[in-house]
Each structure stands twice: as structure tokens, then as C-alpha cells.
Design a protein around this motif. Structure first.
Motif, PDB file in Angstrom:
ATOM      1  N   ASP A   2    -132.867  37.719   3.929  1.00  0.00           N
ATOM      2  CA  ASP A   2    -133.019  36.290   4.223  1.00  0.00           C
ATOM      3  C   ASP A   2    -133.340  36.019   5.687  1.00  0.00           C
ATOM      4  OD1 ASP A   2    -132.584  35.743   1.563  1.00  0.00           O
ATOM      5  OD2 ASP A   2    -130.440  35.378   1.814  1.00  0.00           O
ATOM      6  N   PRO A   3    -132.513  36.455   6.652  1.00  0.00           N
ATOM      7  CA  PRO A   3    -132.897  36.224   8.050  1.00  0.00           C
ATOM      8  C   PRO A   3    -134.171  36.958   8.433  1.00  0.00           C
ATOM      9  CG  PRO A   3    -130.946  37.629   7.930  1.00  0.00           C
ATOM     10  CD  PRO A   3    -131.194  37.108   6.554  1.00  0.00           C
ATOM     11  N   ALA A   4    -134.424  38.105   7.784  1.00  0.00           N
ATOM     12  CA  ALA A   4    -135.652  38.841   8.076  1.00  0.00           C
ATOM     13  C   ALA A   4    -136.883  38.051   7.658  1.00  0.00           C
ATOM     14  CB  ALA A   4    -135.629  40.196   7.367  1.00  0.00           C
ATOM     15  N   GLY A   5    -136.756  37.209   6.665  1.00  0.00           N
ATOM     16  CA  GLY A   5    -137.897  36.445   6.171  1.00  0.00           C
ATOM     17  C   GLY A   5    -138.073  35.090   6.811  1.00  0.00           C
ATOM     18  N   LEU A   6    -137.148  34.698   7.678  1.00  0.00           N
ATOM     19  CA  LEU A   6    -137.217  33.365   8.274  1.00  0.00           C
ATOM     20  C   LEU A   6    -138.246  33.296   9.393  1.00  0.00           C
ATOM     21  CD1 LEU A   6    -133.434  32.395   8.596  1.00  0.00           C
ATOM     22  CD2 LEU A   6    -135.072  31.512   6.936  1.00  0.00           C
ATOM     23  N   LEU A   7    -138.996  32.198   9.416  1.00  0.00           N
ATOM     24  CA  LEU A   7    -139.825  31.852  10.562  1.00  0.00           C
ATOM     25  C   LEU A   7    -139.112  30.783  11.378  1.00  0.00           C
ATOM     26  CD1 LEU A   7    -143.337  31.593   8.847  1.00  0.00           C
ATOM     27  CD2 LEU A   7    -142.342  33.558  10.049  1.00  0.00           C
ATOM     28  N   THR A   8    -139.583  30.595  12.602  1.00  0.00           N
ATOM     29  CA  THR A   8    -138.965  29.579  13.465  1.00  0.00           C
ATOM     30  C   THR A   8    -138.986  28.214  12.793  1.00  0.00           C
ATOM     31  OG1 THR A   8    -139.628  30.804  15.442  1.00  0.00           O
ATOM     32  CG2 THR A   8    -139.142  28.462  15.724  1.00  0.00           C
ATOM     33  N   SER A   9    -140.072  27.908  12.082  1.00  0.00           N
ATOM     34  CA  SER A   9    -140.187  26.605  11.417  1.00  0.00           C
ATOM     35  C   SER A   9    -139.228  26.439  10.253  1.00  0.00           C
ATOM     36  CB  SER A   9    -141.620  26.400  10.915  1.00  0.00           C
ATOM     37  OG  SER A   9    -141.987  27.438  10.011  1.00  0.00           O
ATOM     38  N   ASP A  10    -138.632  27.536   9.786  1.00  0.00           N
ATOM     39  CA  ASP A  10    -137.708  27.464   8.650  1.00  0.00           C
ATOM     40  C   ASP A  10    -136.305  27.027   9.064  1.00  0.00           C
ATOM     41  OD1 ASP A  10    -139.626  28.339   6.813  1.00  0.00           O
ATOM     42  OD2 ASP A  10    -139.210  30.446   7.231  1.00  0.00           O
TER      43      ASP A  10
END
Length: 371
Positions: A210-218
Motif C-alpha cells: 500500500d505505501p509502496a503504491g502511493l503517489l504524492t497526490s494520493d
């Protein structure tokens, strides 16, 4: 007729006088299905139905997570090792071969010659069945059930013999542990990243991916906290907008930790890291250089390293934050539905209820206070 139907399915006409190439079991099964459609509905309808089958296959491939495909591939290798060791054909499924498969896995299935844990054997059995079906092999539900019954009985035998295999459930994060981890984070960009990773991850019950897939915009700021758009889930429940409130204790506040980390990242590494398309959590090497976005494995390693640095009694794993949210929220009296929504579980999920583990079996013991 077969050549005409192949042309209907693929759009390719064979050379005159040529013989059809041998088909593997999956292709042969598809060919037989197209022939039945053509016989019932005509060649044009068979072509359209074949195209719909191709679309269905493409959709299935698109929605199957990469880690699930990895599991299928790994389990198929386990199945092929078993078949080689037992001198059984790979593309044949029977009650006896499945029961022999689970017994072999428990006895000696691992590459080092030791037995698998029953949970791992169960996973490999299910994935091997999927692999067989993908290759056109008909698998009976009754044969699968017989193998699972054998696996359950053999697991009982192992327990009766005092043998417990597998790592067991990961230890759950707790509030004291979060405080220890926060105190142990150094005053560096990496330290701020670690603190934000753990504190935010705990509050939305993160898996490593989950944190690995997050972008700043998320991750967006809200007057009452953060909103984290989790898009890496496997189910409609796990894809969610998780809301994280400010904590009463500033030392372990996920919102303040996230803001401090992102502010420092931009100040030290440049304005480009404020771009919405950049990774939310970045990898940082021992010299303080950014190495790109974190992957699931690097998130898992980071959580283990952070917990070891803090000296928690049992090192946390990539799943500890997820277990911790369910366990701590339950102890604090939070509603099960609210916990499920926050963590991305189906309501009344069996796995979520399992994560609501009891610390010692005394505080919530069913027999306590009855007499």
C-alpha cells in the motif's frame, strides 16, 4: 470443419492441403468448444463467441494482481517438482495425486527437503489446481475436497506430535511500540520518512504494497487530518479513501509526521518532489541519496529495521501495522464495521476478526466471571 473453425476463431486460413498443428490441452479444449458453438449457432456466431472468450481472458489477466500471478507461478513449480519426484504426469489431476501432493509437501516439499507449513501447502494446492485448469486439465471438486480433508487431518497429526510449523501470525503493532519507534527515529530525512511510514501505515492498516503504491497526490491534507487514497487493494473493499485524524499525542501523530517528512523532503531534495506524480514514500540510501520510490519488499525491510532500532520485544513485519490497527481499535471499543471500512476489509471479514487477536487470553476469556 476443424480448419474452418480455426479460421473463424483466429481469422487465419490454413494453406490448402496443410495439416493442423497439434494443440496443447487448453487449445484443444477451446477448439472443441468453438466447434460445439459452430454446430449450434453457425460459424459467424462461433467467431463472436470466441472473441468474447478472448476478451474475458484479457479482463481476467488485467484484474489479477501481480503477486497472485507470482503465487501461481511458484506453486506450479512446486507441483512440477512433486510430479518429477513421484514420477506422475504433470497434466493429470486425480484424487490420489492431490492427496499424495499434500502429503509430500508436508513431508519434504521444500527445496531444502523439509516440509511446508500446512497453510503454505494449502496455498500451493489451490494455486496448482488453478495452474492445471489454465492448462486445460479438468479438475474435480471432489478430488480437491479429498486433498483438503487429508491436509486438515495431517495437520492435526502434526499438532498432536507437538510440531507447529510456519512463522505464525505476525505480531501486531501497538501504541507503546509506536511511541518507541517514533522516539528511535533519527533527526534526518530518512528518520522522518520512517516515522511517517509507520504512523500513517498503522492508521489505515497498511499492507506492504500500500505505501509502496502511493503517489504524492494520493495523500491529501484535510482540516481534520489526512485522506489516503489506497488504490493497490485486491478487492472493492480494500480500494478506499482512508481518513486519518490528528492524534492527541503530537509525538505519534500521523498527520504531523507526514507533513514534517514531506516538508523536509522538498526542502532538502528539491521542489520536484512536490510534484503530485512522485512517489509518496521514497527510498533513501545510507548516504542520504534518493533511490526512487519504495517497493513492497523495501517497505517490509524498513518496518523490520525500524522496529529493531526501537528495541521492540518482537520485530514487526510488513503486516504488523495491519494487524495492529484491527487489534488496538477493537480494544478501544471501535465498531467492527468502522474498523473494516478503515482497513479495507469486507464487513465481518474472517481475516479481520482473526487480526483482532487477544493479547494473553485472559482479558476477554469466555469463561471469566461466570461463577
Amino acid at each position: 470443419m476443424t480448419l474452418i473453425l480455426e479460421a473463424a476463431a483466429t481469422g487465419d486460413l490454413p494453406e490448402p492441403g496443410s495439416a493442423p498443428a497439434p494443440l496443447d490441452p487448453a487449445a484443444a479444449e477451446r477448439q472443441a468448444l468453438i466447434e460445439r458453438w459452430a454446430g449450434r449457432h453457425g460459424i459467424d456466431a462461433a467467431r463472436r463467441l470466441a472473441e468474447a472468450e478472448d476478451l474475458a481472458d484479457a479482463v481476467a489477466a488485467e484484474i489479477t494482481p501481480e503477486n497472485t500471478e507470482d503465487t501461481y507461478a511458484k506453486s506450479w513449480r512446486v507441483w512440477t517438482r512433486f510430479c518429477a519426484a513421484s514420477q506422475l504426469p504433470e497434466r493429470e489431476a486425480s484424487r490420489g495425486s492431490f492427496v499424495a501432493f499434500v502429503a509430500w509437501m508436508l513431508r519434504e516439499g521444500q527445496q531444502n527437503g523439509t516440509g511446508y507449513a500446512p497453510t503454505s501447502a494449502d496455498t500451493h494446492l489451490a494455486a496448482a489446481v488453478t495452474g492445471l485448469r489454465r492448462r486445460g486439465v479438468a479438475v474435480s471438486g471432489d478430488d480437491q475436497a479429498a486433498a483438503r480433508k487429508a491436509l486438515a487431518g495431517l495437520e492435526v497429526k502434526l499438532l498432536q506430535a507437538g510440531e507447529r510449523r510456519g512463522r505464525g501470525q505476525a505480531v501486531g503493532a501497538d501504541i507503546d511500540g509506536l511511541r518507541a519507534l517514533a522516539r528511535a527515529c533519527p533527526d534526518t530525512l530518512a528518520g522522518d520518512r520512517d516515522k511517517a511510514l509507520v504512523l500513517t501505515g498503522f492508521h489505515y492498516a497498511s499492507r506492504s504494497q500500500d505505501p509502496a503504491g502511493l503517489l504524492t497526490s494520493d495523500v491529501t491534507l484535510h482540516p481534520r487530518g489526512l485522506v489516503v487514497a489506497v488504490l493497490t487493494g485486491k478487492t472493492k473493499h480494500s480500494v478506499r479513501n482512508a481518513k486519518i485524524s490528528y492524534a492527541d499525542d503530537p509525538a505519534i501523530c500521523p498527520v504531523r509526521a507526514w507533513t514534517a517528512y514531506r516538508t523536509r523532503l522538498v526542502a532538502e531534495q528539491g521542489q520536484r518532489w512536490a510534484d503530485p506524480s512522485t512517489p509518496a514514500f521514497v527510498g533513501i540510501d545510507q548516504w542520504g541519496h534518493i533511490t526512487g520510490g519504495m517497493g513492497p519488499d523495501s517497505v517490509t525491510r524498513a518496518i523490520k529495521r525500524i522496529s529493531a532500532r526501537a528495541g521492540v520485544p518482537i520485530a514487526w513485519t510488513g503486516h504488523s501495522l495491519r494487524i495492529g490497527l484491527a487489534s488496538v481499535a477493537r480494544r478501544k471499543g471501535r465498531d467492527g464495521i468502522a474498523i473494516a471500512d478503515q482497513g479495507g476489509w469486507a464487513r465481518h471479514s474472517r481475516s479481520m476478526l482473526g487480526y483482532m487477536q487477544r493479547e494473553d487470553g485472559w482479558g476477554d476469556n469466555a469463561s471469566a466471571g461466570l461463577a
